[in-house]
Design a protein around this motif. Structure first.
Motif, PDB file in Angstrom:
ATOM      1  N   GLN A   1       0.844  -1.214   0.000  1.00 16.95           N
ATOM      2  CA  GLN A   1       0.000   0.000   0.000  1.00 16.95           C
ATOM      3  C   GLN A   1       0.872   1.255   0.000  1.00 16.95           C
ATOM      4  O   GLN A   1       0.632   2.191  -0.759  1.00 16.95           O
ATOM      5  N   ILE A   2       1.860   1.274   0.880  1.00 16.77           N
ATOM      6  CA  ILE A   2       2.688   2.476   1.017  1.00 16.77           C
ATOM      7  C   ILE A   2       3.711   2.573  -0.107  1.00 16.77           C
ATOM      8  O   ILE A   2       3.894   3.627  -0.720  1.00 16.77           O
ATOM      9  N   MET A   3       4.359   1.455  -0.398  1.00 11.16           N
ATOM     10  CA  MET A   3       5.497   1.517  -1.314  1.00 11.16           C
ATOM     11  C   MET A   3       5.071   1.721  -2.774  1.00 11.16           C
ATOM     12  O   MET A   3       5.824   2.279  -3.567  1.00 11.16           O
TER      13      MET A   3
ATOM     14  N   TRP B   1      -6.813  -6.729  -5.239  1.00  7.86           N
ATOM     15  CA  TRP B   1      -7.915  -7.701  -5.116  1.00  7.86           C
ATOM     16  C   TRP B   1      -8.751  -7.420  -3.875  1.00  7.86           C
ATOM     17  O   TRP B   1      -9.965  -7.560  -3.871  1.00  7.86           O
ATOM     18  N   LYS B   2      -8.080  -6.995  -2.786  1.00  3.98           N
ATOM     19  CA  LYS B   2      -8.800  -6.668  -1.549  1.00  3.98           C
ATOM     20  C   LYS B   2      -9.477  -5.304  -1.651  1.00  3.98           C
ATOM     21  O   LYS B   2     -10.252  -4.942  -0.773  1.00  3.98           O
ATOM     22  N   GLY B   3      -9.119  -4.526  -2.686  1.00  4.84           N
ATOM     23  CA  GLY B   3      -9.673  -3.175  -2.808  1.00  4.84           C
ATOM     24  C   GLY B   3      -9.155  -2.270  -1.706  1.00  4.84           C
ATOM     25  O   GLY B   3      -9.885  -1.433  -1.173  1.00  4.84           O
ATOM     26  N   SER B   4      -7.864  -2.455  -1.361  1.00  7.22           N
ATOM     27  CA  SER B   4      -7.335  -1.738  -0.193  1.00  7.22           C
ATOM     28  C   SER B   4      -6.321  -0.651  -0.533  1.00  7.22           C
ATOM     29  O   SER B   4      -5.558  -0.251   0.338  1.00  7.22           O
ATOM     30  N   HIS B   5      -6.283  -0.218  -1.778  1.00  8.47           N
ATOM     31  CA  HIS B   5      -5.341   0.855  -2.096  1.00  8.47           C
ATOM     32  C   HIS B   5      -5.746   2.125  -1.356  1.00  8.47           C
ATOM     33  O   HIS B   5      -6.934   2.386  -1.163  1.00  8.47           O
ATOM     34  N   LEU B   6      -4.724   2.895  -0.945  1.00 12.86           N
ATOM     35  CA  LEU B   6      -5.011   4.124  -0.215  1.00 12.86           C
ATOM     36  C   LEU B   6      -5.764   5.095  -1.117  1.00 12.86           C
ATOM     37  O   LEU B   6      -5.332   5.364  -2.238  1.00 12.86           O
ATOM     38  N   CYS B   7      -6.887   5.577  -0.634  1.00 13.12           N
ATOM     39  CA  CYS B   7      -7.666   6.542  -1.407  1.00 13.12           C
ATOM     40  C   CYS B   7      -8.540   7.347  -0.448  1.00 13.12           C
ATOM     41  O   CYS B   7      -8.635   7.019   0.736  1.00 13.12           O
ATOM     42  N   LEU B   8      -9.112   8.372  -0.965  1.00 17.94           N
ATOM     43  CA  LEU B   8      -9.951   9.244  -0.137  1.00 17.94           C
ATOM     44  C   LEU B   8     -11.331   9.247  -0.771  1.00 17.94           C
ATOM     45  O   LEU B   8     -11.543   9.901  -1.780  1.00 17.94           O
TER      46      LEU B   8
END
Lengths: 425, 188
Positions: free
Chosen positions: A277-279, B85-92
């Motif tokens: 996520q971060i990288m 796949w988890k839909g967990s990318h950082l977003c707002l």
């Protein structure tokens, strides 16, 4: 016109919920095409070149180390020891929560992990002692961000790499502000405990303190190894993070026996998600930073700021306001990766020490984590401990005042951050 | 809903092609996490052994830093597929969630398709660079492995992320990203 679009597009896309790494890629590609900078093949070189960095490796390793320490009983024993040591002083449990957050900060660099770990262990006792659910949860939401300020901090590593300054120097500069915030929070908790007439917990006997110290011996050694190793020049921050992972694993599996190898593997695989996520954001931001630099935007920004003929104090005030605003909606990693390429040239042109500015950025973004209405720690505390958000908004205000006071000190007394760096040098 | 259950909860077992696609996505995501986990364990091992070797035997491995950095790049691009796949990318997504359901769906479908197109475009240009490295036979400085291998993680990862985005859109429908704060997975 193109530069304004470059500035507006990310805001629009981010507001529409597009993943931030995609936004950074999209804006970079858009900028490259619009400004006819170079072939899109340069994106590959920017990504690989940006990630091909040994200091960057500290981020995944500190994430893993923090997770193993939280799950393997190291964090819990540290909290028990701090609780025993401060037992007998007014507001001892609240002070222990602050101390534990600081200790947790010295082992990892993730704020919401800190809120979850420390909150789960301390909030029930705080509430039972009469602090009230709102105060207890607000305390944890606010103290959780010390983690970002007390080194080793992932936010600091990202800033150091983006602004091309020494990670170790930035870590050294972060110690005093972190301890100062911790001290002021502890004093406030003690005053509050007196006002609420919280019964002073009986001071543990020396035998009990000794027993807690004995149980936490290996846990105490974890921050000692990390911090001592880095500041003593034994390891680089990256190596310290790797050693911390190995140390935490061995202690958790063989000494405390709270993790099996299967459990360690579960933590390792789970950590890869957070690391990615971060990288991935770092990967995209290297392209973004390259496009920003090549587009001439920083120079235009520097010229604009110079045309305003602001004094450094006014400039820093503006930076503080912008960073607080951005920090309340964006987490520290993306905020640092997006803003540093833009701010660093202005800071350099104004003759502000980049290490000093790094601390200003870090503290602002840390405050943003619990700044109403969008601070992510508030949502985390709300989700984890079921306290209504409006209660938290009111509850964090005194803590916000403390952080802003320290931010003011750090902003306008650069010696607080620059002198310790010179001492260690 | 936790992130772990997000994938399972929003996508009840389906039959037919969509079901197979979902099982494939689950399998690929788990595989990516396992492979990334191995790479992370390798990094920790090399780092520890290198420090011990330097202080105890006064000998450090010249290839250690390069190996660890390449493992990290591998993790970033491979584990990102699982994150997708988890839909967990950082977003707002605060504003997105305030939109009417129809607009939410339209925005998610539009942004997913545009993201996939962008990632494939970047992968295409990235592949060109890697293919040139392959033709020239360039090798890395310390490990002396073909340069196209670590650099190849970039286009491969971008394609993998694009694939996962499409699979997720197909099997889960147009859902905003999940970064559930109560999840034990989420602790930035």
């Amino acid at each position: 016109m193109i530069l304004s679009m470059l500035a507006a597009l990310p805001v629009i896309l981010i507001c529409l919920g597009v993943p931030i790494f995609i936004v950074l890629f999209a804006v970079s590609v858009g900028g490259m095409v619009a400004l006819d900078l170079t072939s899109l093949k340069a994106v590959h070189s920017a990504i690989f070149g940006g990630l091909d960095s040994f200091p960057l490796l500290a981020i995944p390793l500190f994430i893993l180390a923090g997770d193993i320490m939280a799950q393997g009983g190291i964090a819990r024993r540290l909290i028990n020891l701090i609780t025993a040591v401060v037992g007998g002083v007014p507001g001892s449990m609240g002070v222990a929560a602050v101390g534990s957050a600081a200790a947790f900060g010295a082992m990892s660099g993730s704020s919401v992990a800190c809120v979850a770990a420390i909150g789960n262990l301390t909030i029930p006792t705080l509430v039972k002692q009469g602090y009230g659910r709102r105060f207890s949860t607000s305390l944890i939401a606010a103290t959780g961000v010390i983690d970002i300020i007390i080194p080793p901090s992932i936010a600091m590593i990202l800033y150091a790499i983006t602004a091309q300054v020494s990670v170790t120097k930035l870590f050294i500069a972060g110690v005093l502000p972190g301890l100062l915030i911790g001290l002021l929070l502890a004093i406030f908790v003690m005053i509050r405990a007196r006002a609420l007439d919280i019964r002073v917990v009986e001071r543990p006997s020396p035998r009990e303190v000794l027993a807690a110290a004995k149980a936490a011996l290996w846990a105490v050694l974890a921050p000692v190894v990390i911090i001592g190793g880095i500041y003593g020049g034994v390891f680089t921050p990256t190596e310290a993070a790797g050693i911390a992972c190995a140390y935490a694993t061995i202690v958790s599996v063989y000494v405390y026996k709270e993790l099996t190898w299967q459990g360690v593997w579960r933590i390792v695989t789970r950590s890869t998600v957070l690391i990615a996520q971060i990288m991935l954001l770092v990967a995209a931001s290297t392209v973004f930073g390259w496009v920003i630099t090549t587009s001439g935007m920083p120079q235009a920004f520097v010229a604009f700021i110079e045309s305003l003929q602001l004094g450094n104090w006014q400039l820093l005030l503006i930076f503080n306001i912008v960073l607080l605003g951005v920090g309340s909606v964006l987490e520290p990693p993306p905020a640092i990766l997006i803003l540093t390429p833009l701010f660093a040239p202005v800071v350099a042109a104004a003759g502000i020490d980049p290490i000093h500015f790094g601390l200003i950025v870090t503290i602002n973004l840390a405050i943003g984590m619990f700044l109403p209405p969008f601070g992510i720690n508030l949502f985390a505390a709300h989700a984890l401990f079921k306290v209504p958000l409006p209660d938290l908004y009111r509850g964090v205000l005194p803590f916000l005042a403390i952080y802003l006071f320290v931010l003011g000190l750090i902003t306008y007394i650069p010696a607080l951050t620059t002198v310790p760096v010179q001492w260690v040098r | 809903m936790t992130m772990q259950t997000a994938a399972a909860g929003i996508s009840e077992r389906r039959e037919g092609t969509a079901g197979r696609a979902q099982r494939f996505g689950d399998f690929l995501s788990a595989l990516c996490m396992q492979l990334s986990g191995i790479a992370l364990a390798v990094i920790v091992t090399i780092c520890t052994v290198n420090v011990i070797a330097r202080y105890v035997f006064a000998h450090a491995f010249s290839w250690a830093e390069e190996a660890m950095v390449y493992c990290m790049i591998f993790i970033i691009f491979v584990a990102s597929a699982a994150v997708t796949w988890k839909g967990s990318h950082l977003c707002l997504d605060l504003l997105l969630r305030k939109c009417p359901a129809f607009f939410q769906k339209a925005i998610v479908v539009g942004s997913t398709l545009a993201s996939v197109a962008l990632l494939l475009l970047l992968a295409h240009f990235s592949y060109d660079v890697v293919a040139r490295l392959y033709r020239y036979g360039q090798r890395t400085e310390a490990l002396e492995i073909p340069m196209w291998i670590p650099q190849g993680f970039v286009p491969a990862g971008l394609v993998l992320i694009a694939l996962m985005m499409m699979l997720r859109l197909w099997t889960h429908g147009p859902l905003p990203h999940e970064t559930d704060l109560s999840s034990e997975d989420f602790h930035l």
